[in-house]
Write an enzyme that holds these catalytic residues in place. Structure first.
Site, PDB file in Angstrom:
ATOM      1  N   ASP A  65       0.858  -1.187   0.000  1.00 57.67           N
ATOM      2  CA  ASP A  65       0.000   0.000   0.000  1.00 57.67           C
ATOM      3  C   ASP A  65       0.890   1.231   0.000  1.00 57.67           C
ATOM      4  O   ASP A  65       2.120   1.118  -0.019  1.00 57.67           O
ATOM      5  CB  ASP A  65      -0.974  -0.019   1.193  1.00 57.67           C
ATOM      6  N   HIS A  74      -2.740   3.229  -4.648  1.00 61.17           N
ATOM      7  CA  HIS A  74      -2.147   2.722  -3.397  1.00 61.17           C
ATOM      8  C   HIS A  74      -0.736   2.190  -3.641  1.00 61.17           C
ATOM      9  O   HIS A  74      -0.340   1.166  -3.100  1.00 61.17           O
ATOM     10  CB  HIS A  74      -3.047   1.632  -2.781  1.00 61.17           C
ATOM     11  N   GLU A  99      -9.717   2.844  -5.247  1.00 56.69           N
ATOM     12  CA  GLU A  99      -9.283   4.189  -4.868  1.00 56.69           C
ATOM     13  C   GLU A  99      -8.067   4.665  -5.658  1.00 56.69           C
ATOM     14  O   GLU A  99      -7.053   5.034  -5.084  1.00 56.69           O
ATOM     15  CB  GLU A  99      -8.983   4.216  -3.362  1.00 56.69           C
ATOM     16  N   PHE A 102     -13.881  -4.759   9.848  1.00 59.73           N
ATOM     17  CA  PHE A 102     -13.551  -4.981  11.258  1.00 59.73           C
ATOM     18  C   PHE A 102     -12.607  -3.905  11.813  1.00 59.73           C
ATOM     19  O   PHE A 102     -12.228  -3.965  12.977  1.00 59.73           O
ATOM     20  CB  PHE A 102     -12.954  -6.386  11.454  1.00 59.73           C
TER      21      PHE A 102
END
Ligand code: ACM
Ligand code: ZN
Length: 751
Positions: free
Chosen positions: A176, A246, A310, A408
């Site tokens: 990332d 990313h 993204e 989560f």
């Protein structure tokens, strides 16, 4: 001590049979078929599990034994892979898988059915025949090690946690903006430079940094060790190399791969960055082939995740190389997609073709729908279910992982003051459990494309292994039941006692699980027509609850809760539950009745559908919102103004109108820019009594609640109109500049 087969995930069919049960003792043997190393390994796992839960040490054998034995085999004749039949009688426990994975899941069920005591006691397994199979073939859990990495040892522990929950896919988010965490021999700078960042932002892009270098990566040898470790537990490791966005860590290592040529820094804060791979630069295709050639050598998984989420088109729109590539490929914009969207599809399809040539298939986040799907792509639907629905209609495989239920990293309670800092959101166990991953709007044929379900643990704010466990358990138990158990068997109330037993095992295993479900839960039902608020209190295990209404400390001498409370005036409710002499965490809730409470309220503009919750009644329920904007206690407006009219029913003296708001600009939640109050006798002609402009939030604004307060000379009014103006477009200093700002409000107080 008796075994109980009602475990998590709940088996599809548990039929008690006649006759005596099986007594597990120290002399019981575990049998596996000769020369079957896989079953031998599973037998050894079972021996370990039994040792941990009961303290008994069992021998593992490949010699035929017919009595006092647990038999593992794999010739159960059913269609579905990973199924098993577990038969218990007085002589034997037979775990018969449709394949070796099935045997393994039978072993997991047996393990979870045992009491956790550890004191060398015999366990009675009642006679039974269990037939079990998974609902979905893809049962995933994602862990992000790019934002904060974890040790090899922890990754193995995490895989153990997945295995306990019958999960068979470990999606490993390895790269990332903030770190590249997998060794690629052809491109050594990826880890040398890309795995290190100079510092990390404090909390949510606060503008302040910790000044501490951070880094780490997995060598190929270590990653292979993870693959082997997972394989023994019937888990496939699916690596993700996220592209074309990313990619800042890779760009920092190889700046020629970006549109501007850099220089770039490994990301030091969170979010989405404009700098992505330059799709017009032939070098990126060589680079991606080089990277994925090594990735497929490390990871034998059929699926390789190539990200796709993204990825802003900001650079591509002005990059001569990207624009030349668009020309060369003759890409054109249409009503739905820009030519840059199509360029991203080109990149994804290129990588897909390459991976297909190596016998692999791609998974991508749902953004890969934009600009057209690569021919054989599986879509991971995260921005809700709609991407998954669209993909299924296009006859592409889908994995559902919507933020609303399966992220989560989101908070699991509204009491966020007492939680480790998190990204926001609100996904308690029940919300996970409630998800039905197969949308009813799909035809039967289309529904078949929903091949699985997954939850994701992003780790921007999850630094330590303990925190990762805390965010994962027990929500993963609810996840496992969505993944495994047929929907007609699902029942949240019945799930909770099963979960309690599983939590005993978590405890035994030394896992750091969250215990929010042991707290008192409430259901609050404000009713405008009767002018009362109904409050119901619950404990997941029906532990008795005692309460006070005057703010005094509740004990087991206080009033016992027997039925829902109905209140029509201010109270300060405090309650505790008792389990034996053990007192639960306290529950408290303050209800302040004012002139607006439970009065008719109308909104002129609709809140955003995701942030409507109980609707406008929330604003007059006597209760101030707690928790972040997603807690369910605020109402959120996207771009539009908040305009509410309250009918006080009769002309009433008023001099003050307060409206609560919530600000979290990093999550696109801005404050009001103007606050206006107007009053009316007839609900037609309004007179403004207060108006104040408020500056747009600047770069240094924090997360906070702000009361808008209008004070004016006492006046009589029946109708009160409250207007809080939305910021509208997000200001230029913000990463979301130009997009619509949110405005969140709760509780209108009229005095
Ligand atoms: C994602 O959460 N960006 C897939
Ligand atoms: Zn470019």
């Amino acid at each position: 001590m008796n075994a109980d087969y009602e475990v998590v995930p709940l088996p599809q069919s548990i039929v008690k049979t006649d006759g005596e049960g099986f007594i597990l003792k120290g002399s019981t043997k575990i049998y596996y078929p000769k020369e079957n190393d896989v079953q031998k390994q599973t037998a050894e796992f079972l021996a370990e599990y039994i040792k941990l839960s009961t303290g008994l040490t069992l021998a593992v054998t490949d010699q035929d034994v017919s009595d006092n034995v647990i038999i593992l085999k794999a010739d159960y004749k059913v269609e579905k892979p990973e199924s098993y039949n577990l038969i218990v009688d007085s002589k034997q426990i037979i775990i018969n898988g449709s394949d070796e994975a099935g045997t393994f899941y039978g072993v997991q069920t047996l393990r979870k059915s045992m009491p956790v005591d550890g004191t060398n006691k015999e366990v009675v397994f009642p006679a039974v025949s269990i037939e079990d199979f998974p609902r979905f073939g893809y049962r995933g859990m994602m862990l992000d090690v790019a934002r904060h990495t974890k040790s090899l040892e922890f990754i193995k522990k995490y895989i153990d946690i997945l295995a306990l929950h019958n999960i068979n896919k470990f999606h490993w988010h390895l790269t990332d903006d903030q770190g590249w965490r997998i060794e690629i021999k052809k491109y050594p700078e990826l880890t040398k430079i890309g795995s290190q960042r100079a510092q990390t932002v404090i909390k949510k892009n606060s503008g302040e940094f910790d000044g501490k270098p951070y880094g780490g990566f997995f060598t190929q040898e270590e990653a292979k060790e993870v693959v082997e470790y997972a394989k023994k537990r019937f888990i496939t490791v699916i690596p993700e190399v996220d592209l074309p966005g990313h990619m800042l860590a890779a760009l920092a290592a190889y700046p020629n791969l970006g549109c501007t040529g850099g220089p770039y820094k490994v990301g030091e804060q969170w979010g989405v960055f404009d700098d992505v791979l330059c799709a017009g630069n032939e070098d990126i295709y060589t680079f991606l082939e080089g990277v994925f050639s090594e990735i497929v050598e490390i990871f034998p998984s059929e699926y390789v995740h190539i990200g796709g989420d993204e990825s802003p088109k900001t650079r591509w729109k002005v990059c001569p190389k990207c624009q030349a590539k668009i020309k060369e490929l003759k890409l054109t914009s249409d009503a739905k997609h820009s030519k840059e969207d199509k360029l991203q599809s080109y990149v994804m399809t290129y990588v897909e073709k390459f991976l297909n040539s190596k016998g692999r298939r791609i998974i991508g986040w749902d953004e890969i729908l934009e600009g057209g799907l690569a021919p054989d792509a599986t879509v991971m639907s995260w921005r809700g279910m709609s991407g998954g629905i669209e993909a299924a209609k296009l006859h592409h495989d889908v994995i559902m992982t919507p933020t609303s239920n399966l992220y989560f990293d989101y908070y699991q309670t509204t009491d966020i003051q007492n939680e480790p800092f998190g990204i926001g959101g609100y996904v308690p166990v029940q919300k996970v459990y409630e998800l039905e991953p197969v949308p009813s709007e799909l035809t039967k044929e289309e529904q078949k494309y929903i091949i699985g379900v997954q939850a994701n643990l992003w780790c921007e704010y999850v630094v330590t292994p303990e925190h990762a466990e805390y965010m994962t358990m027990p929500r993963i138990a609810a996840l496992s039941e969505i993944q495994w158990t047929m929907p007609e068997k699902k029942n949240y109330e019945k799930f909770l006692p099963r979960l309690t037993k599983l939590m005993d095992l978590y405890q035994r295993l030394g896992y750091n699980y969250a215990t929010h479900i042991t707290a008192i839960a409430s259901q609050i039902e404000p009713d405008i027509s009767s002018g009362t608020i109904k409050i119901s209190l619950f404990t997941y295990d029906n532990a008795p609850i005692y309460y006070t209404l005057d703010g005094s400390e509740p004990t087991d001498k206080s009033v016992k809760y027997e039925q829902p409370l109905s209140i029509d005036s201010s109270v300060y409710l405090r309650a505790v539950a008792y389990r034996g002499s053990e007192k639960s965490k306290e529950y408290d809730n303050k209800f302040d009745f004012n002139k607006a409470t439970l009065k008719e309220i109308k909104l002129e503009n609709s809140p955003h559908k995701n942030y409507t919750f109980k609707g406008p009644v929330l604003l007059v329920d006597g209760k101030r919102a707690v928790g972040g904007f997603a807690s369910g206690e605020w109402i959120g407006f996207e771009g539009n103004d908040f305009v509410a009219t309250i009918d006080l029913k009769e002309a009433t003296d008023i001099s003050k109108v307060i409206t609560g708001t919530y600000e979290e600009p990093m999550s696109w939640v801005f404050g009001a820019t103007e606050y206006t109050v107007a009053i009316s006798e007839d609900g037609k002609i309004y007179k403004q009594v207060y108006d104040k402009k408020i500056p747009v939030l600047d770069k240094n604004s924090a997360i906070r609640t702000v009361d808008l307060v209008a004070e004016f000379p006492t006046t009589k009014a029946r109708f009160v109109k409250v207007i809080a103006k939305n910021t509208g477009k997000i200001p230029d200093w913000h990463e979301g500049k130009g997009s619509l700002a949110y405005l969140f409000v709760d509780e209108i107080i009229i005095e």
